[in-house]
Design a protein around this motif. Structure first.
Motif, PDB file in Angstrom:
ATOM      1  N   ASP A   1     -54.266  58.851  60.291  1.00  0.00           N
ATOM      2  CA  ASP A   1     -53.880  58.667  61.688  1.00  0.00           C
ATOM      3  C   ASP A   1     -52.363  58.428  61.780  1.00  0.00           C
ATOM      4  O   ASP A   1     -51.751  57.808  60.906  1.00  0.00           O
ATOM      5  N   ARG A   2     -51.813  58.923  62.842  1.00  0.00           N
ATOM      6  CA  ARG A   2     -50.367  58.746  63.041  1.00  0.00           C
ATOM      7  C   ARG A   2     -50.085  58.569  64.523  1.00  0.00           C
ATOM      8  O   ARG A   2     -50.560  59.347  65.351  1.00  0.00           O
ATOM      9  N   ILE A   3     -49.305  57.522  64.857  1.00  0.00           N
ATOM     10  CA  ILE A   3     -48.974  57.301  66.263  1.00  0.00           C
ATOM     11  C   ILE A   3     -47.855  58.251  66.657  1.00  0.00           C
ATOM     12  O   ILE A   3     -47.045  58.688  65.838  1.00  0.00           O
ATOM     13  N   GLY A   4     -47.798  58.569  67.941  1.00  0.00           N
ATOM     14  CA  GLY A   4     -46.756  59.442  68.448  1.00  0.00           C
ATOM     15  C   GLY A   4     -45.541  58.658  68.923  1.00  0.00           C
ATOM     16  O   GLY A   4     -45.509  57.422  68.929  1.00  0.00           O
ATOM     17  N   ARG A   5     -44.515  59.416  69.327  1.00  0.00           N
ATOM     18  CA  ARG A   5     -43.258  58.784  69.752  1.00  0.00           C
ATOM     19  C   ARG A   5     -43.440  57.972  71.033  1.00  0.00           C
ATOM     20  O   ARG A   5     -42.797  56.926  71.189  1.00  0.00           O
ATOM     21  N   PHE A   6     -44.293  58.423  71.928  1.00  0.00           N
ATOM     22  CA  PHE A   6     -44.500  57.678  73.171  1.00  0.00           C
ATOM     23  C   PHE A   6     -45.166  56.339  72.891  1.00  0.00           C
ATOM     24  O   PHE A   6     -44.797  55.318  73.483  1.00  0.00           O
ATOM     25  N   GLU A   7     -46.122  56.341  71.976  1.00  0.00           N
ATOM     26  CA  GLU A   7     -46.794  55.077  71.639  1.00  0.00           C
ATOM     27  C   GLU A   7     -45.822  54.120  70.957  1.00  0.00           C
ATOM     28  O   GLU A   7     -45.859  52.914  71.180  1.00  0.00           O
TER      29      GLU A   7
ATOM     30  N   ARG B   1     -54.287  61.177  71.802  1.00  0.00           N
ATOM     31  CA  ARG B   1     -53.793  61.659  70.517  1.00  0.00           C
ATOM     32  C   ARG B   1     -54.440  63.009  70.197  1.00  0.00           C
ATOM     33  O   ARG B   1     -55.562  63.295  70.631  1.00  0.00           O
ATOM     34  N   LEU B   2     -53.763  63.793  69.450  1.00  0.00           N
ATOM     35  CA  LEU B   2     -54.296  65.090  69.039  1.00  0.00           C
ATOM     36  C   LEU B   2     -55.537  64.869  68.149  1.00  0.00           C
ATOM     37  O   LEU B   2     -55.470  64.121  67.181  1.00  0.00           O
ATOM     38  N   GLY B   3     -56.641  65.528  68.538  1.00  0.00           N
ATOM     39  CA  GLY B   3     -57.889  65.384  67.786  1.00  0.00           C
ATOM     40  C   GLY B   3     -58.710  64.192  68.200  1.00  0.00           C
ATOM     41  O   GLY B   3     -59.690  63.854  67.541  1.00  0.00           O
ATOM     42  N   GLU B   4     -58.298  63.532  69.312  1.00  0.00           N
ATOM     43  CA  GLU B   4     -59.023  62.351  69.762  1.00  0.00           C
ATOM     44  C   GLU B   4     -59.282  62.457  71.266  1.00  0.00           C
ATOM     45  O   GLU B   4     -58.425  62.936  72.014  1.00  0.00           O
ATOM     46  N   GLU B   5     -60.452  62.031  71.697  1.00  0.00           N
ATOM     47  CA  GLU B   5     -60.793  62.101  73.116  1.00  0.00           C
ATOM     48  C   GLU B   5     -60.475  60.807  73.853  1.00  0.00           C
ATOM     49  O   GLU B   5     -60.545  60.759  75.089  1.00  0.00           O
ATOM     50  N   LYS B   6     -60.118  59.773  73.144  1.00  0.00           N
ATOM     51  CA  LYS B   6     -59.829  58.469  73.755  1.00  0.00           C
ATOM     52  C   LYS B   6     -58.522  58.529  74.545  1.00  0.00           C
ATOM     53  O   LYS B   6     -57.490  58.984  74.034  1.00  0.00           O
ATOM     54  N   THR B   7     -58.575  58.085  75.781  1.00  0.00           N
ATOM     55  CA  THR B   7     -57.368  58.048  76.624  1.00  0.00           C
ATOM     56  C   THR B   7     -56.634  56.733  76.382  1.00  0.00           C
ATOM     57  O   THR B   7     -57.230  55.657  76.436  1.00  0.00           O
TER      58      THR B   7
ATOM     59  N   PHE C   1     -45.222  63.937  69.968  1.00  0.00           N
ATOM     60  CA  PHE C   1     -45.195  63.188  71.221  1.00  0.00           C
ATOM     61  C   PHE C   1     -46.323  62.155  71.316  1.00  0.00           C
ATOM     62  O   PHE C   1     -46.080  60.997  71.656  1.00  0.00           O
ATOM     63  N   PHE C   2     -47.543  62.602  70.996  1.00  0.00           N
ATOM     64  CA  PHE C   2     -48.701  61.754  71.300  1.00  0.00           C
ATOM     65  C   PHE C   2     -49.448  61.241  70.068  1.00  0.00           C
ATOM     66  O   PHE C   2     -50.348  60.412  70.199  1.00  0.00           O
ATOM     67  N   GLY C   3     -49.096  61.736  68.884  1.00  0.00           N
ATOM     68  CA  GLY C   3     -49.756  61.284  67.679  1.00  0.00           C
ATOM     69  C   GLY C   3     -51.001  62.108  67.378  1.00  0.00           C
ATOM     70  O   GLY C   3     -51.385  62.989  68.144  1.00  0.00           O
ATOM     71  N   HIS C   4     -51.634  61.805  66.261  1.00  0.00           N
ATOM     72  CA  HIS C   4     -52.861  62.522  65.898  1.00  0.00           C
ATOM     73  C   HIS C   4     -53.758  61.605  65.067  1.00  0.00           C
ATOM     74  O   HIS C   4     -53.309  60.551  64.577  1.00  0.00           O
ATOM     75  N   VAL C   5     -55.004  62.056  64.915  1.00  0.00           N
ATOM     76  CA  VAL C   5     -55.949  61.323  64.074  1.00  0.00           C
ATOM     77  C   VAL C   5     -56.142  62.110  62.791  1.00  0.00           C
ATOM     78  O   VAL C   5     -55.821  63.298  62.697  1.00  0.00           O
ATOM     79  N   LYS C   6     -56.701  61.445  61.810  1.00  0.00           N
ATOM     80  CA  LYS C   6     -56.956  62.073  60.517  1.00  0.00           C
ATOM     81  C   LYS C   6     -57.849  63.288  60.682  1.00  0.00           C
ATOM     82  O   LYS C   6     -58.881  63.219  61.342  1.00  0.00           O
ATOM     83  N   GLY C   7     -57.430  64.402  60.087  1.00  0.00           N
ATOM     84  CA  GLY C   7     -58.222  65.623  60.135  1.00  0.00           C
ATOM     85  C   GLY C   7     -58.020  66.458  61.375  1.00  0.00           C
ATOM     86  O   GLY C   7     -58.700  67.471  61.569  1.00  0.00           O
TER      87      GLY C   7
END
Length: 548
Positions: free
Chosen positions: A307-313, A347-353, A293-299
């Motif tokens: 890094d990978r973007i999610g479906r919403f992005e 994103r998963l693993g990221e604090e940036k909104t 849904f929201f993507g994730h960052v490396k690690g």
């Protein structure tokens, strides 16, 4: 005078007399020869004159008794001799004709052509001519004649004669006139029929335009095919909600075409230039929902190598389609609600909104209110998604669409399988409409694809499908138990007509074969003798093959 001298003179005279006699004899012989030659010439001339007399007699006899009209005119066109046939043809006596000019019996409208050709003949420009012209008889009747004219030479121009031969062709001309009239009448009929055809063509074009408009109304939504009331209701709802940014919740059984409705809403929305991203919530592993849904960052987790973007992005600015939304885990529903309310996520693993602007179209085959009551689905999320609900009826409730859907799938799948498109018969439609299709449109498409593959002819036979047989068996049990599957009440006459149509459909489906496992009697579940008796009673006969 001495005697010697007298004797000498006498001798000279004798010699002269003898010479004169000889000369006279030669003259006499010459005259005899001349007379003989003259006699021979006179005899020859008499023989020639005799032959000419015979020839003239023969000519006159032939001329007089010829089966066609004939006349001889002088250099000016006056008739000097006319035969019996011409007299009978024109109704004049021989004496009357031989006192007339050829123009006297020629119809005025044809005279100029005849006179001009006669002038060319007498001036030596031509030696004969043929002409079809009209004559006026003694009684005033107009007849047609085929005229052949030839020049009879003479030593001097004034001694030349003209022979004309005429054949009455009035009957032929009447036939020709009838043919011409018939042709003209036929042309008038053809012209009238052409006008009728053009009028009919215009009417058919107008009707075709109306039918195309009706078809466009029923199929104007891409691959949404149908004309039933439930489909028209769905189309009307699409028209209403598509231009807005309202969230849509599509309800319907599996295989009813919920994704098609979602795509049409997006295609007709203001976001159509942006992508529509589909997420099948039922196929995502539970521990990967957030990443999907929201993507994730490396690690962020084991295996997250970049890094990978999610479906919403990916759907930012466009539409995201959440298929089987009722399968989303409860602990993730709050994050989904946050996007709906505030358009924010991390994103998963990221604090940036991050901010995102998407329209959500969700679909489910579950009763979400029951899921809410069972605490498996958040009520606030349900109400956020259910701003504009769209209900898609199952195929069993819109059987009017089956024929159009089947025709569409046959055309589509024939091209896909690279086979000739088989014919969809009324018996096929009857079979397809006799089944409830628990798998809905998806099952219908699969059944048609399977039958096209199995079919070795240009005809499909859905009666052999297990699903159809099960439906017929169930229907038979239902009737035997006294429970009617269809609440519609038929009159006795309607029941008779239904039975007759059903029998005809069965016979057509079995190629009019009555006996055997593949016969109509077995298909109808009755004895062959019973079927034969029923066909006699209902006056059902196998149609004869048309012959050329």
């Amino acid at each position: 005078m001495p005697a010697r001298s007298t004797k000498k003179e006498l001798k000279v005279l004798e010699e002269k007399c003898e010479l004169l006699e000889n000369q006279c004899l030669e003259y006499v012989n010459a005259l005899k020869q001349t007379n003989q030659r003259l006699e021979k010439e006179i005899l020859k001339q008499k023989q020639i004159e005799a032959r000419l007399t015979i020839s003239e007699l023969r000519f006159r006899k032939i001329f007089e008794h010829a089966p066609f009209g004939a006349a001889i005119t002088d250099h000016s066109g006056n008739i000097v001799l006319a035969n019996r046939a011409l007299c009978m043809m024109l109704g004049y006596t021989q004496q009357e004709l031989e006192s007339m000019h050829f123009s006297d019996c020629t119809l005025k409208e044809d005279l100029d052509t005849d006179v001009e050709r006669f002038r060319q003949l007498t001036s030596g420009e031509i030696d004969h001519y043929n002409l079809e012209k009209r004559y006026r008889t003694q009684s005033g009747e107009v007849i047609w004649g085929s005229l052949a004219v030839t020049l009879i030479p003479g030593k001097r121009p004034e001694e030349r004669s003209i022979l004309g031969m005429v054949e009455d062709i009035s009957d032929r001309k009447r036939i020709e006139q009838k043919i011409i009239q018939s042709r003209d009448d036929l042309e008038d009929i053809v012209a009238e029929r052409t006008r009728e055809i053009l009028s009919l063509k215009d009417r058919l074009q107008a009707e075709n335009l109306i039918l195309k408009q009706e078809l466009a109304e029923s199929q104007s939504y891409g691959t949404i095919i149908g004309r039933s009331h439930p489909i028209k209701t769905v189309i009307s709802q699409i028209e209403l909600v598509a231009p807005t940014d309202a969230n849509v919740l599509i309800h319907g059984e599996s295989g009813t075409g919920k994704e098609l409705v979602a795509r049409e809403i997006h295609r007709r929305s203001q976001r159509k230039a942006k992508p529509m991203i589909k997420v099948n919530c039922a196929t995502i592993p539970k521990d990967l929902y957030e990443s999907e849904f929201f993507g994730h960052v490396k690690g962020a987790f084991t295996g997250a190598v970049k890094d990978r973007i999610g479906r919403f992005e990916a759907a930012d600015g466009g539409t995201i389609f959440l298929d089987e939304v009722g399968e989303i885990p409860l602990d993730l529903q709050s994050k989904l609600l946050r996007i709906l309310q505030e358009g924010e996520y991390e994103r998963l693993g990221e604090e940036k909104t991050r901010k995102v602007n998407v329209r959500i179209i969700a679909a489910t085959n579950k009763q979400l209110l029951n899921e809410v009551k069972a605490n498996r689905f958040r009520d606030d999320l349900f109400y956020r998604l259910n701003v504009f609900p769209v209900q898609i009826a199952p195929l069993r409730e819109r059987k009017d669409d089956i024929q159009m859907l089947a025709a569409h799938f046959i055309d589509k799948l024939s091209k896909k399988l690279n086979v000739s498109s088989p014919q969809l018969t009324q018996a096929n439609i009857f079979d397809l409409q006799s089944y409830d299709w628990p798998g809905n449109v998806r099952e219908l498409e699969n059944a048609i694809e399977r039958e096209i593959i199995l079919s070795r002819t240009e005809k499909l036979n859905f009666s052999s499908l297990p699903s159809i047989e099960r439906t017929r068996t169930a229907a038979s049990i239902s009737v035997d138990s006294g429970v009617a599957a269809d609440p519609t009440i038929l009159s006795a006459e309607e029941m008779k007509q239904f039975e007759r149509n059903n029998t005809i459909n069965a016979m057509k489906q079995c190629n009019w074969k009555i006996y055997g496992d593949d016969g109509a009697a077995d298909l109808l579940g009755i004895k062959p003798t019973t079927l034969i008796e029923r066909m006699k009673r209902m006056h059902i006969r196998k149609p004869r093959k048309k012959t050329l």
